[in-house]
Design an enzyme around this catalytic site. Structure first.
Site, PDB file in Angstrom:
ATOM      1  N   CYS A 273       6.391   5.508   8.658  1.00  0.00           N
ATOM      2  CA  CYS A 273       5.585   5.331   7.452  1.00  0.00           C
ATOM      3  C   CYS A 273       6.463   5.395   6.209  1.00  0.00           C
ATOM      4  CB  CYS A 273       4.497   6.395   7.370  1.00  0.00           C
ATOM      5  SG  CYS A 273       3.395   6.086   5.995  1.00  0.00           S
TER       6      CYS A 273
ATOM      7  N   ASN B 160       4.017   7.597  14.964  1.00  0.00           N
ATOM      8  CA  ASN B 160       4.445   6.839  13.778  1.00  0.00           C
ATOM      9  C   ASN B 160       5.663   7.512  13.150  1.00  0.00           C
ATOM     10  OD1 ASN B 160       4.703   5.276  11.514  1.00  0.00           O
ATOM     11  ND2 ASN B 160       2.903   6.099  10.471  1.00  0.00           N
TER      12      ASN B 160
ATOM     13  N   ASN C 166      -2.846   7.484  16.187  1.00  0.00           N
ATOM     14  CA  ASN C 166      -1.564   7.314  15.511  1.00  0.00           C
ATOM     15  C   ASN C 166      -1.204   8.660  14.874  1.00  0.00           C
ATOM     16  OD1 ASN C 166      -0.327   6.579  12.609  1.00  0.00           O
ATOM     17  ND2 ASN C 166       0.215   4.932  13.992  1.00  0.00           N
TER      18      ASN C 166
ATOM     19  N   ASN D 120       6.002  -1.693  11.423  1.00  0.00           N
ATOM     20  CA  ASN D 120       5.278  -1.076  10.333  1.00  0.00           C
ATOM     21  C   ASN D 120       5.594  -1.882   9.073  1.00  0.00           C
ATOM     22  OD1 ASN D 120       3.930   0.817   8.613  1.00  0.00           O
ATOM     23  ND2 ASN D 120       4.373   2.416  10.114  1.00  0.00           N
ATOM     24  N   THR D 121       5.099  -1.442   7.953  1.00  0.00           N
ATOM     25  CA  THR D 121       5.282  -2.212   6.724  1.00  0.00           C
ATOM     26  C   THR D 121       6.739  -2.191   6.251  1.00  0.00           C
ATOM     27  OG1 THR D 121       4.622  -0.232   5.539  1.00  0.00           O
ATOM     28  CG2 THR D 121       2.928  -1.894   5.908  1.00  0.00           C
TER      29      THR D 121
ATOM     30  N   GLY E  39       0.986  -8.108   5.760  1.00  0.00           N
ATOM     31  CA  GLY E  39       0.348  -9.420   5.590  1.00  0.00           C
ATOM     32  C   GLY E  39       1.286 -10.585   5.859  1.00  0.00           C
TER      33      GLY E  39
ATOM     34  N   VAL F  84      -0.991   4.440   0.611  1.00  0.00           N
ATOM     35  CA  VAL F  84      -2.117   5.336   0.824  1.00  0.00           C
ATOM     36  C   VAL F  84      -1.609   6.767   1.073  1.00  0.00           C
ATOM     37  CG1 VAL F  84      -4.074   5.854   2.344  1.00  0.00           C
ATOM     38  CG2 VAL F  84      -3.643   3.498   1.613  1.00  0.00           C
TER      39      VAL F  84
ATOM     40  N   ASN G  20       0.832  -1.195   0.000  1.00  0.00           N
ATOM     41  CA  ASN G  20       0.000   0.000   0.000  1.00  0.00           C
ATOM     42  C   ASN G  20       0.864   1.242   0.000  1.00  0.00           C
ATOM     43  OD1 ASN G  20      -0.501   1.914   2.535  1.00  0.00           O
ATOM     44  ND2 ASN G  20       0.145  -0.098   3.298  1.00  0.00           N
TER      45      ASN G  20
HETATM   46  C1  LIG Z   1      -3.780   0.200   4.010  1.00  0.00           C
HETATM   47  C2  LIG Z   1      -2.838   0.375   5.165  1.00  0.00           C
HETATM   48  C3  LIG Z   1      -2.747   1.632   5.785  1.00  0.00           C
HETATM   49  C4  LIG Z   1      -1.858   1.817   6.864  1.00  0.00           C
HETATM   50  N1  LIG Z   1      -1.794   3.039   7.478  1.00  0.00           N
HETATM   51  C5  LIG Z   1      -0.997   3.209   8.565  1.00  0.00           C
HETATM   52  C6  LIG Z   1      -0.976   4.447   9.273  1.00  0.00           C
HETATM   53  O1  LIG Z   1      -1.700   5.393   8.961  1.00  0.00           O
HETATM   54  N2  LIG Z   1      -0.118   4.558  10.334  1.00  0.00           N
HETATM   55  C7  LIG Z   1       0.676   3.519  10.728  1.00  0.00           C
HETATM   56  O2  LIG Z   1       1.432   3.657  11.706  1.00  0.00           O
HETATM   57  N3  LIG Z   1       0.650   2.317  10.101  1.00  0.00           N
HETATM   58  C8  LIG Z   1      -0.162   2.147   9.041  1.00  0.00           C
HETATM   59  N4  LIG Z   1      -0.201   0.933   8.400  1.00  0.00           N
HETATM   60  C9  LIG Z   1       0.642  -0.182   8.899  1.00  0.00           C
HETATM   61  C10 LIG Z   1      -0.141  -1.122   9.821  1.00  0.00           C
HETATM   62  O3  LIG Z   1      -0.620  -0.446  10.958  1.00  0.00           O
HETATM   63  C11 LIG Z   1       0.755  -2.317  10.256  1.00  0.00           C
HETATM   64  O4  LIG Z   1       1.892  -1.814  10.919  1.00  0.00           O
HETATM   65  C12 LIG Z   1       1.210  -3.170   9.094  1.00  0.00           C
HETATM   66  O5  LIG Z   1       0.187  -3.296   8.123  1.00  0.00           O
HETATM   67  C13 LIG Z   1       1.696  -4.560   9.507  1.00  0.00           C
HETATM   68  O6  LIG Z   1       0.679  -5.340  10.057  1.00  0.00           O
HETATM   69  P1  LIG Z   1      -0.214  -6.403   9.204  1.00  0.00           P
HETATM   70  O7  LIG Z   1       0.746  -7.241   8.421  1.00  0.00           O
HETATM   71  O8  LIG Z   1      -1.002  -7.136  10.221  1.00  0.00           O
HETATM   72  O9  LIG Z   1      -1.081  -5.568   8.298  1.00  0.00           O
HETATM   73  C14 LIG Z   1      -1.059   0.735   7.318  1.00  0.00           C
HETATM   74  C15 LIG Z   1      -1.178  -0.522   6.683  1.00  0.00           C
HETATM   75  C16 LIG Z   1      -2.049  -0.715   5.639  1.00  0.00           C
HETATM   76  C17 LIG Z   1      -2.146  -2.080   5.013  1.00  0.00           C
END
Ligand SMILES: Cc1cc2nc3c(=O)[nH]c(=O)nc-3n(C[C@H](O)[C@H](O)[C@H](O)COP(=O)(O)O)c2cc1C
Length: 305
Positions: A130, A127, A99, A192-193, A217, A71, A69
């Protein structure tokens, strides 16, 4: 009866299952699917000082074992949050955690100071990780001095519980966890991602407008689990683990490795009831194993070698 309650300092949570920021909106989006108040906490969508449009489309792409993503922190800014969203969510019987994100240090400080005044928000998640926004975000979370500086500045402006969300896109995440702990963070959340990309071969273009984006994921779970385990063994403050938790067994792995709580992210896109199912699964597991308190399994693998 099993006690599922956990604590961050003197702030108690009814259970360790929380939603990951950006994957659960502000909460009401899920009212038709679950009783949101059953959760330990809702970490709401990333908030910035000014409204943000986010990145250009396409900004989501599926990959074999997860999603990308970009976003770009789309949201309507703090003023809209204070006036229109906060009144709607403040009476949930769960912890609402905001957040926060910024491009500059002052953005984080101003946001933190304003959120300090909202009675029903007991904590913020800073955060600094990001990967999808130019200027800021990950820039703070991938440089030790910047991570120290922003945590120190926010700590001075914010009196309630401060959770710092760490980036996995670094060489040694433990160093970052220690620095933010030294600067007064009450907890760290990770991960985070992970920075990734994909190419759409039919269009012969990158799948995302930003080319690279954040991978979440199942694909990231082993990396997330390793980092949570390392950090939990290096700091004294509670660790909130996330990254690829799709079911009860995944969540238990994080708890057994040392996470005091878990956040559910991408799983909620696939099944909006995932968080509550995981909560029920954890309770069932504890009963089956004969444990009376969630604390008995947190970091269990470390106790037993
Ligand atoms: C569509 C999307 C939007 C996200 N937006 C934020 C965000 O605004 N702030 C943040 O700290 N992490 C954000 N994340 C990260 C998630 O909070 C999380 O750290 C990450 O997806 C890993 O967990 P998961 O594998 O269970 O999704 C976002 C993730 C996704 C998929």
């Amino acid at each position: 009866m099993v006690n599922l309650g956990i604590n961050i300092g003197d702030l108690n949570f009814k259970n360790p299952v929380m939603t990951a920021s950006g994957t659960f909106g502000y909460g009401p989006e899920f009212d038709d699917f679950i009783d949101v108040s059953r959760l330990g906490a809702v970490f709401i969508k990333g908030l910035t000082l000014e409204p943000r449009e986010g990145n250009k489309y396409p900004r989501m792409a599926e990959t074999p074992a997860g999603m990308l993503n970009a976003v770009g922190l789309q949201n309507k800014g703090i003023e809209y949050f204070e006036n229109s969203i906060y009144p709607r969510i403040k009476d949930y019987d769960t912890r609402i955690i905001v957040n926060i994100n910024g491009s500059y240090l002052d953005d984080y400080v101003t946001l933190a100071a304003r959120l300090d005044k909202l009675e029903k928000i007991p904590a913020i998640e800073l955060n600094i990780s990001c990967p999808n926004v130019k200027m800021g975000g990950m820039a703070f979370g991938t440089n030790l001095d910047s991570a120290r500086e922003v945590t120190r500045a926010v700590r001075a402006a914010y009196k309630k519980k401060l959770i710092v969300k760490l980036s996995p896109n670094v060489t040694n995440i433990v160093d970052f966890a220690k620095v933010v702990e030294e600067e007064g963070a009450d907890s760290v959340s990770l991960i985070n991602t992970l920075l990734g990309m994909s190419v759409d071969v039919s269009r012969m273009r990158p799948s995302l407008s930003t080319i690279t984006g954040g991978l979440s994921g199942p694909a990231i779970k082993p990396v997330a689990l390793r980092m949570v385990w390392q950090v939990a063994n290096a700091v004294k403050i509670p660790v909130i683990g996330m990254g690829g938790i799709m079911n009860t067994s995944d969540a238990l792995e994080f708890l057994l490795a040392g996470a005091s709580a878990v956040q559910i992210g991408t799983a909620s896109f696939i099944d909006p009831q995932a968080s509550v199912k995981i909560l029920e699964g954890i309770e069932e597991y504890l009963l089956k194993k004969g444990f009376k308190d969630i604390s008995e399994i947190i970091g269990y693998i470390n106790k037993k070698g």
